[in-house]
Design a protein around this motif. Structure first.
Motif, PDB file in Angstrom:
ATOM      1  N   ALA A 330      35.751  49.634 110.680  1.00 28.59           N
ATOM      2  CA  ALA A 330      37.313  49.968 110.916  1.00 28.59           C
ATOM      3  C   ALA A 330      37.361  51.547 111.103  1.00 28.59           C
ATOM      4  CB  ALA A 330      37.390  49.738 108.708  1.00 28.59           C
ATOM      5  N   LEU A 331      36.213  52.352 111.357  1.00 35.74           N
ATOM      6  CA  LEU A 331      36.373  53.283 112.028  1.00 35.74           C
ATOM      7  C   LEU A 331      36.476  53.221 113.571  1.00 35.74           C
ATOM      8  CD1 LEU A 331      34.256  55.939 109.889  1.00 35.74           C
ATOM      9  CD2 LEU A 331      36.320  55.711 110.385  1.00 35.74           C
ATOM     10  N   TRP A 383      43.749  49.085 104.546  1.00 35.98           N
ATOM     11  CA  TRP A 383      42.719  49.624 103.250  1.00 35.98           C
ATOM     12  C   TRP A 383      42.754  50.980 102.655  1.00 35.98           C
ATOM     13  CZ3 TRP A 383      37.392  50.817 103.281  1.00 35.98           C
ATOM     14  CH2 TRP A 383      36.800  50.479 104.060  1.00 35.98           C
ATOM     15  N   VAL A 384      42.622  51.108 101.721  1.00 39.15           N
ATOM     16  CA  VAL A 384      42.483  53.290 101.678  1.00 39.15           C
ATOM     17  C   VAL A 384      40.553  53.011 101.345  1.00 39.15           C
ATOM     18  CG1 VAL A 384      42.252  54.933  99.941  1.00 39.15           C
ATOM     19  CG2 VAL A 384      44.060  53.036 100.966  1.00 39.15           C
ATOM     20  N   GLY A 400      36.694  59.180 102.223  1.00 36.49           N
ATOM     21  CA  GLY A 400      37.228  59.352 101.388  1.00 36.49           C
ATOM     22  C   GLY A 400      38.575  58.994 101.224  1.00 36.49           C
ATOM     23  N   GLY A 401      39.451  58.130 100.795  1.00 33.66           N
ATOM     24  CA  GLY A 401      41.524  58.252 100.460  1.00 33.66           C
ATOM     25  C   GLY A 401      41.826  58.286 102.361  1.00 33.66           C
ATOM     26  N   TRP A 402      40.903  57.966 103.260  1.00 31.29           N
ATOM     27  CA  TRP A 402      41.747  57.683 104.559  1.00 31.29           C
ATOM     28  C   TRP A 402      42.062  56.138 104.450  1.00 31.29           C
ATOM     29  CZ3 TRP A 402      39.269  59.892 109.465  1.00 31.29           C
ATOM     30  CH2 TRP A 402      39.638  61.397 109.909  1.00 31.29           C
ATOM     31  N   THR A 403      43.001  55.554 105.291  1.00 34.83           N
ATOM     32  CA  THR A 403      43.795  54.735 105.293  1.00 34.83           C
ATOM     33  C   THR A 403      43.254  54.602 106.591  1.00 34.83           C
ATOM     34  OG1 THR A 403      45.622  55.002 104.092  1.00 34.83           O
ATOM     35  CG2 THR A 403      45.698  53.329 106.006  1.00 34.83           C
ATOM     36  N   GLN A 405      41.995  50.680 109.618  1.00 31.07           N
ATOM     37  CA  GLN A 405      42.240  48.783 110.049  1.00 31.07           C
ATOM     38  C   GLN A 405      41.498  48.381 110.129  1.00 31.07           C
ATOM     39  OE1 GLN A 405      45.415  49.397 112.753  1.00 31.07           O
ATOM     40  NE2 GLN A 405      44.849  47.233 113.590  1.00 31.07           N
ATOM     41  N   GLY A 406      41.345  46.997 109.511  1.00 34.46           N
ATOM     42  CA  GLY A 406      40.681  45.871 109.639  1.00 34.46           C
ATOM     43  C   GLY A 406      39.395  46.321 108.727  1.00 34.46           C
TER      44      GLY A 406
END
Ligand code: ZN
Length: 437
Positions: A330-331, A383-384, A400-403, A405-406
């Motif tokens: 995701a990152l 997703w969070v 943690g808590g970041w939204t 993508q992927g």
């Protein structure tokens, strides 16, 4: 009756082609014209199918540090992150510096069964930087590389001999680059934030000086050097120069170096403490430039779980490291693909074919007749990050808590599902067969 899984409406990671994909008894097969009644079906809705990801820099913490992670939990986290093969670092307790420990890790990993585990063995006995470990025996036991990761090999003479002894095995020495005298007792990047917090800093050249030394030793010995977790602008230049000289030197970087800077340390946040440290905005930009121009050979997570007790210590005493297996893809999509730095295909290549080349592992394709080793992910799903839901024992992530993508939907290793996201629905078609198209 055979076990048949049908993935409808998947997008091929490289060609972008929409297709139906089928796996029968663990082997990729041509999609059937009609879906047999016994098949299970996933509607992928355009999700991407790609070879399973490979992470060549993971700390599984066994033997000896099972409060932080176990081979079971770490490999399960890998499967959740879309990985089907990971290489584990030998800075355990005891250090993996004998053939018996390499075999022990392999057996434990096979028993867990969540992904392939490729053991990396120590360069020196006990990772003390003095006496060479039995590199030949470690290779025969199944080690895929040698590393004193966690520490640099301080002595140039020891590194020279290690490269000479490793050369006949064809395996690389993976170098954790830091000059001990420049690092001193530094705990974060040297710069404004360190000054503001009154913390000892580590300059980028502490890393790059050692990169240049080991590139020269690769030149001298013709042994293979792989530079781990590069973080500093000067180090990307060092790797670029080594390549220009045609030296057998490769290098990796990690998601946190293209996403974060040392400002993430904020007010002594130990979840932003890692080694090498998060650096400046110029370093972050240089990292992305080195990824774009091909200087960086592959990605890795440097997944480094620690207990909450350890990370709750004061900043100077807390251990270095963050977890990374479950946020890596995701990152990559959120911070490299979405802003247009890399195509999705190139980004996936840096997590698949590229690390396989460094370890000389066979290429994994999605061709019919091959064993299914793959990840299915939705590149658009947001997703969070909730660390309490991680499969790793480690909660130490700055994300943690970041939204993001992927999102990984499913992972298959050796033809078996090793991970399926909670909300993926398997459906059986009705008695009337439907078109597979
Ligand atoms: Zn390291």
């Amino acid at each position: 009756m055979s076990a048949l899984s049908i993935f409808k409406e998947v997008t091929h990671w490289r060609t972008g082609e929409r297709m139906t994909f089928a796996v029968e008894d663990g082997v990729v097969v041509p999609a059937p014209r009609t879906i047999p009644e016994h098949a299970r079906v996933i509607h992928a809705n355009g999700a991407v199918i790609a070879p399973g990801l490979v992470d060549l820099h993971v700390h599984l913490r066994e033997p000896g540090q099972s409060a932080k992670e176990t081979i079971e939990t770490g490999t399960r986290a890998a499967a959740a992150g879309g990985f089907t093969a990971i290489a584990c670092m030998p800075n355990t307790d005891p250090v993996i510096d004998t053939a018996a420990w390499v075999e022990w890790v392999r057996r434990r990993a096979e028993a867990a069964g969540h992904c392939q585990v490729l053991p990396i063995a120590a360069v020196t006995v006990g990772q003390k930087g003095e006496q060479l470990a039995p590199l030949d025996a470690l290779w025969h036991a199944g080690a895929v590389a040698f590393s004193d990761d966690g520490h640099p090999v301080h002595s140039a003479a020891v590194m020279r001999r290690a490269l000479e002894y490793a050369r006949p095995t064809g395996l690389p020495i993976i170098c954790h680059e830091e000059d001990p005298s420049l690092k001193g007792d530094g705990v974060m990047n040297e710069g404004f934030t360190a000054t503001r917090l009154g913390l000892r800093g580590i300059p980028g050249v502490a890393e790059s000086i050692m990169c240049r030394r080991d590139a020269d030793l690769a030149d001298l010995t013709n042994g293979r050097v792989h530079l781990a977790h590069l973080s500093a602008a000067q180090s990307f230049d060092a790797l670029r120069d080594a390549k220009r000289r045609g030296l057998p030197v490769t290098g990796e970087t990690c998601p946190h170096y293209w996403v974060l800077t040392d400002e993430a340390v904020g007010d002594y946040d130990t979840y932003a403490k890692m080694n090498p440290p998060l650096r400046s905005e110029e370093d972050r930009a240089a990292c992305i430039a080195a990824i774009i121009d091909g200087t960086i050979d592959c990605f890795a997570t440097d997944h480094a779980p620690h207990t909450e007790d350890e990370k709750e210590r004061p900043f100077t005493d807390a251990p270095f490291g963050i977890v990374g297996l479950e946020t890596a893809l995701a990152l990559t999509i959120t911070y490299l693909v979405e802003p247009g730095h890399l195509s999705l295909a190139r980004a996936i290549e840096l997590w698949t074919d590229a690390p396989r080349r460094i370890f000389k592992l066979p290429e994994v394709t999605l061709e019919p007749g091959t064993q299914a080793d793959l990840v299915l992910f939705d590149p658009a799903a947001q997703w969070v990050v909730d660390p309490t839901k991680f499969y790793t024992k480690g909660r130490n992530t700055p994300f943690g808590g970041w939204t993001l993508q992927g999102r990984v939907l499913a992972t298959l290793h050796e033809g078996r599902f090793t991970h399926v996201a909670d909300d993926v629905v398997f459906e059986r078609p009705s008695a009337v067969t439907e078109s597979a198209r």
